[in-house]
Enzyme design. Structure first.
Site, PDB file in Angstrom:
ATOM      1  N   HIS A 111       0.806  -1.222   0.000  1.00 54.79           N
ATOM      2  CA  HIS A 111       0.000   0.000   0.000  1.00 54.79           C
ATOM      3  C   HIS A 111       0.846   1.283   0.000  1.00 54.79           C
ATOM      4  O   HIS A 111       0.714   2.164   0.838  1.00 54.79           O
ATOM      5  CB  HIS A 111      -1.117   0.004   1.042  1.00 54.79           C
ATOM      6  CG  HIS A 111      -0.749  -0.232   2.481  1.00 54.79           C
ATOM      7  ND1 HIS A 111       0.244   0.436   3.124  1.00 54.79           N
ATOM      8  CD2 HIS A 111      -1.307  -1.050   3.406  1.00 54.79           C
ATOM      9  CE1 HIS A 111       0.297   0.058   4.379  1.00 54.79           C
ATOM     10  NE2 HIS A 111      -0.614  -0.863   4.580  1.00 54.79           N
ATOM     11  N   HIS A 170      -5.111  -8.418  14.991  1.00 50.41           N
ATOM     12  CA  HIS A 170      -5.165  -7.228  14.130  1.00 50.41           C
ATOM     13  C   HIS A 170      -6.025  -7.558  12.920  1.00 50.41           C
ATOM     14  O   HIS A 170      -5.824  -8.592  12.284  1.00 50.41           O
ATOM     15  CB  HIS A 170      -3.726  -6.863  13.739  1.00 50.41           C
ATOM     16  CG  HIS A 170      -3.580  -5.677  12.846  1.00 50.41           C
ATOM     17  ND1 HIS A 170      -4.462  -4.626  12.835  1.00 50.41           N
ATOM     18  CD2 HIS A 170      -2.629  -5.370  11.917  1.00 50.41           C
ATOM     19  CE1 HIS A 170      -4.053  -3.731  11.958  1.00 50.41           C
ATOM     20  NE2 HIS A 170      -2.953  -4.161  11.377  1.00 50.41           N
ATOM     21  N   GLU A 230      -6.395  -5.938   9.990  1.00 51.63           N
ATOM     22  CA  GLU A 230      -6.011  -5.549   8.624  1.00 51.63           C
ATOM     23  C   GLU A 230      -5.896  -6.814   7.780  1.00 51.63           C
ATOM     24  O   GLU A 230      -5.491  -7.876   8.261  1.00 51.63           O
ATOM     25  CB  GLU A 230      -4.709  -4.740   8.624  1.00 51.63           C
ATOM     26  CG  GLU A 230      -4.507  -4.039   7.289  1.00 51.63           C
ATOM     27  CD  GLU A 230      -3.484  -2.912   7.297  1.00 51.63           C
ATOM     28  OE1 GLU A 230      -2.791  -2.717   8.322  1.00 51.63           O
ATOM     29  OE2 GLU A 230      -3.378  -2.220   6.260  1.00 51.63           O
ATOM     30  N   ASP A 244      -4.079  -8.194   5.586  1.00 46.26           N
ATOM     31  CA  ASP A 244      -2.904  -9.066   5.406  1.00 46.26           C
ATOM     32  C   ASP A 244      -2.828 -10.102   6.534  1.00 46.26           C
ATOM     33  O   ASP A 244      -2.076 -11.070   6.445  1.00 46.26           O
ATOM     34  CB  ASP A 244      -1.600  -8.269   5.293  1.00 46.26           C
ATOM     35  CG  ASP A 244      -1.437  -7.187   6.336  1.00 46.26           C
ATOM     36  OD1 ASP A 244      -2.440  -6.684   6.868  1.00 46.26           O
ATOM     37  OD2 ASP A 244      -0.283  -6.826   6.624  1.00 46.26           O
ATOM     38  N   HIS A 256      -0.989  -0.500  14.950  1.00 50.51           N
ATOM     39  CA  HIS A 256      -1.200   0.809  14.396  1.00 50.51           C
ATOM     40  C   HIS A 256      -2.652   1.078  14.007  1.00 50.51           C
ATOM     41  O   HIS A 256      -2.935   2.077  13.328  1.00 50.51           O
ATOM     42  CB  HIS A 256      -0.295   1.002  13.167  1.00 50.51           C
ATOM     43  CG  HIS A 256      -0.673   0.124  11.996  1.00 50.51           C
ATOM     44  ND1 HIS A 256      -1.052   0.651  10.786  1.00 50.51           N
ATOM     45  CD2 HIS A 256      -0.762  -1.198  11.871  1.00 50.51           C
ATOM     46  CE1 HIS A 256      -1.345  -0.341   9.950  1.00 50.51           C
ATOM     47  NE2 HIS A 256      -1.165  -1.455  10.588  1.00 50.51           N
ATOM     48  N   ASP A 294       1.598  -6.287  14.240  1.00 48.40           N
ATOM     49  CA  ASP A 294       2.486  -5.514  13.349  1.00 48.40           C
ATOM     50  C   ASP A 294       3.681  -4.895  14.095  1.00 48.40           C
ATOM     51  O   ASP A 294       4.747  -4.679  13.497  1.00 48.40           O
ATOM     52  CB  ASP A 294       1.705  -4.383  12.681  1.00 48.40           C
ATOM     53  CG  ASP A 294       0.977  -4.828  11.424  1.00 48.40           C
ATOM     54  OD1 ASP A 294       1.269  -5.922  10.915  1.00 48.40           O
ATOM     55  OD2 ASP A 294       0.104  -4.084  10.960  1.00 48.40           O
ATOM     56  N   TYR A 333      10.157   0.128   8.730  1.00 48.99           N
ATOM     57  CA  TYR A 333       8.795  -0.255   9.118  1.00 48.99           C
ATOM     58  C   TYR A 333       8.228   0.753  10.126  1.00 48.99           C
ATOM     59  O   TYR A 333       7.088   1.199  10.007  1.00 48.99           O
ATOM     60  CB  TYR A 333       8.817  -1.670   9.716  1.00 48.99           C
ATOM     61  CG  TYR A 333       7.444  -2.276   9.805  1.00 48.99           C
ATOM     62  CD1 TYR A 333       6.903  -2.976   8.733  1.00 48.99           C
ATOM     63  CD2 TYR A 333       6.673  -2.122  10.942  1.00 48.99           C
ATOM     64  CE1 TYR A 333       5.631  -3.503   8.802  1.00 48.99           C
ATOM     65  CE2 TYR A 333       5.403  -2.648  11.021  1.00 48.99           C
ATOM     66  CZ  TYR A 333       4.888  -3.340   9.951  1.00 48.99           C
ATOM     67  OH  TYR A 333       3.626  -3.854  10.014  1.00 48.99           O
ATOM     68  N   HIS A 386       5.020  -9.681  10.737  1.00 52.14           N
ATOM     69  CA  HIS A 386       5.813  -9.601   9.495  1.00 52.14           C
ATOM     70  C   HIS A 386       7.282  -9.801   9.845  1.00 52.14           C
ATOM     71  O   HIS A 386       7.760  -9.248  10.845  1.00 52.14           O
ATOM     72  CB  HIS A 386       5.705  -8.218   8.850  1.00 52.14           C
ATOM     73  CG  HIS A 386       4.341  -7.849   8.356  1.00 52.14           C
ATOM     74  ND1 HIS A 386       3.771  -8.417   7.245  1.00 52.14           N
ATOM     75  CD2 HIS A 386       3.444  -6.948   8.817  1.00 52.14           C
ATOM     76  CE1 HIS A 386       2.568  -7.885   7.041  1.00 52.14           C
ATOM     77  NE2 HIS A 386       2.342  -7.004   7.985  1.00 52.14           N
TER      78      HIS A 386
HETATM   79 FE1  FEO Z   1      -1.474  -3.521   9.816  1.00 53.30          FE
HETATM   80 FE2  FEO Z   1       0.420  -6.034   8.640  1.00 53.30          FE
HETATM   81  O1  FEO Z   1      -1.140  -5.041   8.851  1.00 53.30           O
END
Ligand code: FEO
Length: 404
Positions: free
Chosen positions: A27, A81, A83, A85, A147, A166, A194, A228
């Site tokens: 993104h 989380h 999101e 992903d 986040h 994250d 990051y 990640h």
């Molecule tokens: Fe905030 Fe890796 O998604």
């Protein structure tokens, strides 16, 4: 044996995520080293899957789970989380495994419902408390705005393993699953990148959350497993210490010149300012936005003391890459910066004023009038640019001395 195997992280936990070798744009964040979407399987009488992977990678995740247990044995899904992903494979996993429970933070319950029409209603975990699931015990802490508003930390008490979602992660695809198996230079560069691109706007919340961790049982963690990149296994709190430092953004003598150019005039001004900065004792860094992604600019700003922005004027506006870069940077809310604007122009010359306005909105302390040059800089113009560099370097010297 199938190609996708789980990797054991601790006595009861396996990494069962996916490696995205090819992603280069996350993104808008340039991910030159790819990424991983980390999911973790907690084995026990009621197996738990912590987070999932981006939807196209669900087969890889299920195959890795299958190297440990039949995926149909998963009884509980835990979403730290929402999101996509990390949540994108929830519908497929629910269909495949038919789990009994889907757990999330109180706000995560709402956010998941806003993303998916799931056949399993999410349940809120007791934040700040322990929860026993079969023969495993978990503890949960809020991680608001680290986040997203619903972000949550989970901790497996049995293994002293902290699932940080994250936070403390990085975009880095590799077969190595632990930070200590990779180069320190790469790890810290990617962790800083990051932070700069994902967490910087939330630095006050980061500082608070990091300071609170040792006051909870998460402070006893021996492993930090983010969503990640590789897992922190040795001296694990180094990354939290770095987060605390990055959150402060103490100014240094590093000065970032971000610019673009049409016919090399603004570039010549940028180089002259850089020479002046160097001569004045600062550490200039040049970021040319046609050849560098906006996320490189954000990373350079993380430990800088000055932001100097140059753009030609095109159709009465900023050069498009600068409009993009400044908009992105404004959203990241960097702080404690001094700065200035510059640029060449042909007739109207609005760009330096537009830059100054953007810098003021970002609360950058402007140390000088903008440097403007019509068409092509002459020797005297470049001398003025170099003098601007020296002036900014001197100001940085004063600021960093005061800070020290
Ligand atoms: Fe905030 Fe890796 O998604």
């Amino acid at each position: 044996m199938g190609p996708y195997q789980a990797i054991q992280v601790s006595e009861h936990v396996y990494w069962v995520g996916a490696i995205d070798w090819r992603v280069r744009d996350f993104h808008g964040y340039s991910t030159e080293r790819g990424s991983t979407y980390n999911a973790y399987l907690i084995t026990g009488s009621e197996p738990i899957l912590v987070d999932t992977v981006k939807r196209p990678f669900v087969g890889e995740m299920l195959a890795r789970i299958g190297s440990v247990i039949d995926p149909q044995k998963i009884r509980v899904l835990l979403s730290n989380h929402s999101e996509m992903d990390h949540s994108g494979s929830l519908p497929a996993v629910i269909e495949r495994s038919q789990p009994e429970r889907l757990l999330a933070s109180p706000m995560g319950v709402k956010t998941l419902a806003e993303h998916f029409e799931l056949p399993l209603s999410p349940e809120a975990v007791p934040v700040g408390e322990r929860l026993t699931i079969g023969d495993r015990t978990l503890f949960f802490a809020e991680a608001r705005m680290l986040h997203w508003p619903e972000s949550m930390f989970s901790y497996l008490v049995d293994d002293r393993l902290f699932f940080s979602q994250d936070a403390f992660g990085m975009h880095l695809s590799s077969f190595e699953r632990f930070c200590d198996e990779l180069s320190e230079q790469v790890i810290w560069h990617e962790a800083a990148k990051y932070y700069a691109n994902i967490l910087l706007p939330y630095s006050p919340m980061v500082a608070k959350a990091v300071a609170a961790l040792p006051k909870t049982e998460i402070g006893e963690a021996e492993l930090i497993a983010p969503d990640h990149g590789p897992i922190w296994r040795r001296d694990v709190w180094r990354i939290a210490e770095r987060y605390a430092e990055w959150a402060v953004q103490r100014p240094t003598r590093k000065a970032v010149i971000v610019y673009d150019t049409m016919w090399e005039s603004t570039a010549k001004m940028a180089y002259a300012i850089a020479e002046g900065l160097q001569q004045g004792g600062a550490r200039p860094r040049l970021v040319h936005l046609t050849t560098s992604n906006r996320s490189v600019l954000a990373t350079e700003i993380l430990d800088a003391g000055a932001l100097i922005v140059g753009s030609p004027t095109i159709n009465n506006q900023l050069f498009p890459t600068l409009a993009d870069g400044l908009s992105y940077l404004k959203g990241l809310r960097p702080k404690n910066l001094i700065g200035a604007a510059f640029g060449s122009y042909g007739w109207s010359g609005e760009s330096p004023r537009l830059i100054e306005s953007a810098l003021r909105e970002m609360k950058v302390d402007l140390v000088s009038e903008a440097q403007r040059v019509k068409y092509v800089p002459r020797a005297r113009d470049l001398e003025a640019c170099a003098a601007l560099g020296v002036r900014i370097a001197e100001k940085l010297g004063e600021i960093t001395e005061e800070e020290a």
